[in-house]
Design a protein around this motif. Structure first.
Motif, PDB file in Angstrom:
ATOM      1  N   ASN A 189       1.054  14.620   0.214  1.00 49.24           N
ATOM      2  CA  ASN A 189       1.844  13.495  -0.226  1.00 49.24           C
ATOM      3  C   ASN A 189       3.317  13.606   0.134  1.00 49.24           C
ATOM      4  N   LEU A 190       3.604  14.162   1.295  1.00 46.12           N
ATOM      5  CA  LEU A 190       5.006  14.327   1.702  1.00 46.12           C
ATOM      6  C   LEU A 190       5.579  13.030   2.244  1.00 46.12           C
ATOM      7  N   GLN A 191       6.891  12.903   2.150  1.00 48.06           N
ATOM      8  CA  GLN A 191       7.569  11.751   2.738  1.00 48.06           C
ATOM      9  C   GLN A 191       7.445  11.791   4.259  1.00 48.06           C
ATOM     10  N   LEU A 192       7.413  10.610   4.867  1.00 48.93           N
ATOM     11  CA  LEU A 192       7.219  10.542   6.316  1.00 48.93           C
ATOM     12  C   LEU A 192       8.296  11.304   7.080  1.00 48.93           C
ATOM     13  N   ASN A 193       9.554  11.071   6.690  1.00 50.15           N
ATOM     14  CA  ASN A 193      10.648  11.750   7.391  1.00 50.15           C
ATOM     15  C   ASN A 193      10.548  13.260   7.269  1.00 50.15           C
ATOM     16  N   THR A 194      10.116  13.677   6.084  1.00 50.88           N
ATOM     17  CA  THR A 194      10.001  15.115   5.854  1.00 50.88           C
ATOM     18  C   THR A 194       8.931  15.703   6.758  1.00 50.88           C
ATOM     19  N   ILE A 195       7.820  14.978   6.889  1.00 52.17           N
ATOM     20  CA  ILE A 195       6.777  15.440   7.808  1.00 52.17           C
ATOM     21  C   ILE A 195       7.359  15.562   9.206  1.00 52.17           C
ATOM     22  N   GLY A 196       8.125  14.525   9.586  1.00 50.53           N
ATOM     23  CA  GLY A 196       8.739  14.505  10.907  1.00 50.53           C
ATOM     24  C   GLY A 196       9.573  15.745  11.178  1.00 50.53           C
ATOM     25  N   GLU A 197      10.274  16.170  10.152  1.00 54.86           N
ATOM     26  CA  GLU A 197      11.149  17.331  10.316  1.00 54.86           C
ATOM     27  C   GLU A 197      10.375  18.589  10.708  1.00 54.86           C
ATOM     28  N   TYR A 198       9.159  18.670  10.211  1.00 53.59           N
ATOM     29  CA  TYR A 198       8.365  19.858  10.543  1.00 53.59           C
ATOM     30  C   TYR A 198       7.772  19.773  11.954  1.00 53.59           C
ATOM     31  N   PHE A 199       7.903  18.604  12.564  1.00 50.65           N
ATOM     32  CA  PHE A 199       7.331  18.431  13.898  1.00 50.65           C
ATOM     33  C   PHE A 199       8.407  18.015  14.888  1.00 50.65           C
ATOM     34  N   GLY A 200       9.428  18.818  14.959  1.00 51.51           N
ATOM     35  CA  GLY A 200      10.480  18.622  15.942  1.00 51.51           C
ATOM     36  C   GLY A 200      11.334  17.403  15.678  1.00 51.51           C
ATOM     37  N   GLY A 201      11.462  16.999  14.436  1.00 49.54           N
ATOM     38  CA  GLY A 201      12.378  15.911  14.080  1.00 49.54           C
ATOM     39  C   GLY A 201      11.907  14.537  14.507  1.00 49.54           C
ATOM     40  N   LYS A 202      10.626  14.254  14.323  1.00 53.56           N
ATOM     41  CA  LYS A 202      10.138  12.909  14.675  1.00 53.56           C
ATOM     42  C   LYS A 202      10.478  11.918  13.554  1.00 53.56           C
ATOM     43  N   ASN A 233       0.843  -1.193   0.000  1.00 49.41           N
ATOM     44  CA  ASN A 233       0.000   0.000   0.000  1.00 49.41           C
ATOM     45  C   ASN A 233       0.879   1.244   0.000  1.00 49.41           C
ATOM     46  N   GLU A 234       0.228   2.394   0.035  1.00 48.79           N
ATOM     47  CA  GLU A 234       0.986   3.634  -0.119  1.00 48.79           C
ATOM     48  C   GLU A 234       1.984   3.826   1.015  1.00 48.79           C
ATOM     49  N   GLU A 235       1.538   3.472   2.226  1.00 48.75           N
ATOM     50  CA  GLU A 235       2.452   3.605   3.370  1.00 48.75           C
ATOM     51  C   GLU A 235       3.734   2.836   3.114  1.00 48.75           C
ATOM     52  N   SER A 236       3.569   1.601   2.607  1.00 51.88           N
ATOM     53  CA  SER A 236       4.775   0.789   2.453  1.00 51.88           C
ATOM     54  C   SER A 236       5.641   1.278   1.295  1.00 51.88           C
ATOM     55  N   VAL A 237       5.044   1.989   0.346  1.00 53.82           N
ATOM     56  CA  VAL A 237       5.885   2.604  -0.689  1.00 53.82           C
ATOM     57  C   VAL A 237       6.847   3.576  -0.015  1.00 53.82           C
ATOM     58  N   TYR A 238       6.285   4.438   0.822  1.00 50.83           N
ATOM     59  CA  TYR A 238       7.134   5.450   1.464  1.00 50.83           C
ATOM     60  C   TYR A 238       8.142   4.805   2.413  1.00 50.83           C
ATOM     61  N   LEU A 239       7.667   3.786   3.133  1.00 48.69           N
ATOM     62  CA  LEU A 239       8.567   3.104   4.066  1.00 48.69           C
ATOM     63  C   LEU A 239       9.743   2.465   3.336  1.00 48.69           C
ATOM     64  N   SER A 240       9.420   1.750   2.271  1.00 51.00           N
ATOM     65  CA  SER A 240      10.471   0.983   1.595  1.00 51.00           C
ATOM     66  C   SER A 240      11.418   1.888   0.827  1.00 51.00           C
ATOM     67  N   LEU A 241      10.949   3.065   0.459  1.00 49.05           N
ATOM     68  CA  LEU A 241      11.792   3.921  -0.375  1.00 49.05           C
ATOM     69  C   LEU A 241      12.397   5.093   0.402  1.00 49.05           C
ATOM     70  N   GLN A 242      12.274   5.029   1.735  1.00 48.20           N
ATOM     71  CA  GLN A 242      12.937   6.036   2.562  1.00 48.20           C
ATOM     72  C   GLN A 242      14.379   6.150   2.120  1.00 48.20           C
ATOM     73  N   GLY A 243      14.818   7.362   1.931  1.00 48.50           N
ATOM     74  CA  GLY A 243      16.237   7.526   1.634  1.00 48.50           C
ATOM     75  C   GLY A 243      16.555   7.503   0.162  1.00 48.50           C
ATOM     76  N   ILE A 244      15.738   6.826  -0.647  1.00 44.06           N
ATOM     77  CA  ILE A 244      16.034   6.885  -2.078  1.00 44.06           C
ATOM     78  C   ILE A 244      14.984   7.680  -2.860  1.00 44.06           C
ATOM     79  N   LEU A 245      13.862   7.959  -2.204  1.00 42.28           N
ATOM     80  CA  LEU A 245      12.906   8.849  -2.876  1.00 42.28           C
ATOM     81  C   LEU A 245      13.593  10.195  -3.026  1.00 42.28           C
ATOM     82  N   PRO A 246      13.492  10.786  -4.194  1.00 47.57           N
ATOM     83  CA  PRO A 246      14.089  12.112  -4.357  1.00 47.57           C
ATOM     84  C   PRO A 246      13.511  13.031  -3.282  1.00 47.57           C
ATOM     85  N   ASP A 247      14.309  13.912  -2.780  1.00 49.50           N
ATOM     86  CA  ASP A 247      13.854  14.759  -1.689  1.00 49.50           C
ATOM     87  C   ASP A 247      12.699  15.625  -2.131  1.00 49.50           C
ATOM     88  N   GLN A 248      11.519  15.215  -1.690  1.00 51.08           N
ATOM     89  CA  GLN A 248      10.329  15.923  -2.159  1.00 51.08           C
ATOM     90  C   GLN A 248      10.234  17.293  -1.543  1.00 51.08           C
TER      91      GLN A 248
END
Ligand code: ADP
Ligand code: MG
Length: 459
Positions: free
Chosen positions: A411-424, A341-356
């Motif tokens: 449609n932001l990457q999970l890590n990127t979202i984290g960055e906006y919320f105190g680096g989660k 599913n979409e979640e696992s796309v983002y999970l599996s491609l962490q780090g190689i998805l172009p920096d959105q």
């Protein structure tokens, strides 16, 4: 031992056990054995026996396996045992196996010296490569005609080698005796070096290798730049074959006019047909992913199209990278046993998805700022609290709502979202999103909050 033989041994062992079972116990045992379905594989001295479910597996292992192994061993003069695997696990393994077998990384160079999967059949046609494809088909269908040489150029990873080899396969399929020679310019340079510089006696080998070709495929001709000796030799080969009306196909990363090669050679390349392959558009990228999926999974329909769209959206300039991302996503889900599913796309491609983040730039920044403003005033909390890691229910709720909205609206990457919320980290974000989704399904208050906040955002 083959699977067939494994099955025979299994059957005879089961029959023996049934024969020696007292009448009284027979129905129970027969019932249990009915839940034995077959043999899935022979591996490391074990015959893998498929059973209905975990329950059956445990029962058989507890009450029958020792006897079964004894009887089996009595029939064999080498060490072998039974292992039990549930139907579900066997299917999972098979799925993973299908995946492994078709791994595109395997350099499957057949006797033809062509990658087996680089055929016209496997080439997906779209706007950007239609002309190249049609020209290649024409050459394959009637070689030795006007399209000689066929000169295919385009950026790396767009399918030049694939098309070139497809021509080779096609010609072979028409005529098994045709001599199709595939080489890279680099290989040609090496051959030239080995056969002419090191051991003069072998110069004939060098000539024969290329001059006896009916069809000569030379990949990545730009490698000849700054190698005048090889250029000279290739020029001779070219004229020789052209004279004899043999087909040549050449690929390059640029149009011939832009190559730093001797002009005689460049003018030869323009005799035939130059065709280029451009960047694939979104539709073609999705279609390529669909096709690749068929070779990766036995049940490609398990993967929702939305996943393919996200991947296609993120890898726009190189089909090899596009495929690589798909493969990584599929491997990840299969090996972790998580749904596609979409979640696992983002999970599996962490780090190689172009920096959105940098792609979408200031726009995203602005939207998130606005969202935080609206959410904090809606719930009457401070921004500091919102991005903190406090577990106060209202804060967790507001935070998860933000994660959910950002993910679904932007449609932001999970890590990127984290960055906006105190680096989660991404796990926190995923968890938050799924929590919130759950709430939406049973708590109408959550739905109202989302609607209200969306409403305010749009103002
Ligand atoms: P190039 O030689 O242009 O660098 P390749 O021919 O090696 O690129 O292609 C890179 C990868 O992308 C290969 O695995 C190839 O099968 C795949 N590919 C490229 N274009 C297509 C297409 N239109 N359909 C299917 N696969 C493609
Ligand atoms: Mg190539």
């Amino acid at each position: 031992m083959t699977i067939e033989e494994g099955k025979k041994y299994l059957d005879s062992v089961l029959a023996e056990i049934l024969e020696s079972t007292p009448e009284m116990n027979l129905p129970t045992i027969a019932d249990r054995f009915n839940n034995i379905y077959g043999v899935s594989k022979i591996e490391n001295d074990y015959i893998y026996v498929i059973v209905k479910d975990l329950f059956t597996k445990v029962l058989i292992e507890k009450f029958n396996s020792i006897k079964m192994n004894e009887l089996l061993q009595a029939k064999l003069d080498f060490k072998m045992g039974f292992k039990f695997i549930t139907k579900e696990d066997a299917e999972k393994e098979e799925k993973a196996q299908v995946f492994k077998n078709s791994s595109l990384d395997v350099k499957d160079i057949s006797a033809r010296n062509l990658r087996a999967e680089f055929t016209f059949d496997n080439f997906v046609v779209g706007e950007s490569n239609r002309f190249a494809f049609i020209s290649a088909m024409k050459v394959a269908e009637s070689p030795y005609s006007v399209l000689n040489p066929l000169y295919i150029f385009g950026d790396v990873g767009l399918g030049k080698t694939h098309l070139m080899m497809a021509i080779g396969h096609y010609i072979y399929d028409q005529n098994i005796n045709a001599k199709v020679v595939y080489t890279t310019a680099q290989q040609f340079v090496e051959d030239y070096f080995v056969y002419t510089k090191k051991d003069n006696k072998n110069i004939e080998f060098f000539y024969n290798k290329y001059r006896l070709a009916d069809v000569l495929l030379v990949d990545d001709i730009q490698f000849f730049e700054n190698k005048p000796g090889s250029q000279e030799e290739f020029f001779k080969v070219f004229d020789y074959l052209h004279e004899k009306n043999k087909q040549m196909v050449i690929t390059s990363d640029r149009p011939a006019s832009e190559l730093k090669l001797m002009s005689r050679l460049k003018s030869r390349f323009s005799w035939g047909m130059p065709v280029d392959i451009k960047l694939p558009d979104q539709a073609l990228r999705v279609n390529i992913l669909k096709r690749k999926l068929e070779s990766l999974l036995s049940t490609p329909s398990d993967v929702p199209e939305s996943c393919l769209e996200i991947i296609a959206n993120s890898f726009t300039s190189n089909v090899r990278e596009l495929e690589g991302a798909l493969r990584r996503f599929v491997t990840y889900c299969v090996s972790m046993n998580i749904p596609f599913n979409e979640e696992s796309v983002y999970l599996s491609l962490q780090g190689i998805l172009p920096d959105q983040k940098s792609k979408q730039s200031d726009d995203v920044e602005e939207k998130i700022k606005n969202l935080k403003k609206v959410v904090t005033s809606y719930f009457k909390i401070s921004e500091e609290d919102l991005i903190s890691s406090s577990r106060k229910p209202i804060l967790v709720y507001a935070r998860n709502l933000c994660f959910y909205l950002i993910r679904h609206e932007m449609n932001l990457q999970l890590n990127t979202i984290g960055e906006y919320f105190g680096g989660k980290d991404h796990a926190t974000i995923t968890y938050g999103i799924s929590k919130f989704k759950d709430m939406l399904s049973y708590d109408s208050g959550a739905k109202t909050d989302v609607l209200n906040i969306k409403d305010k955002l749009n103002k």
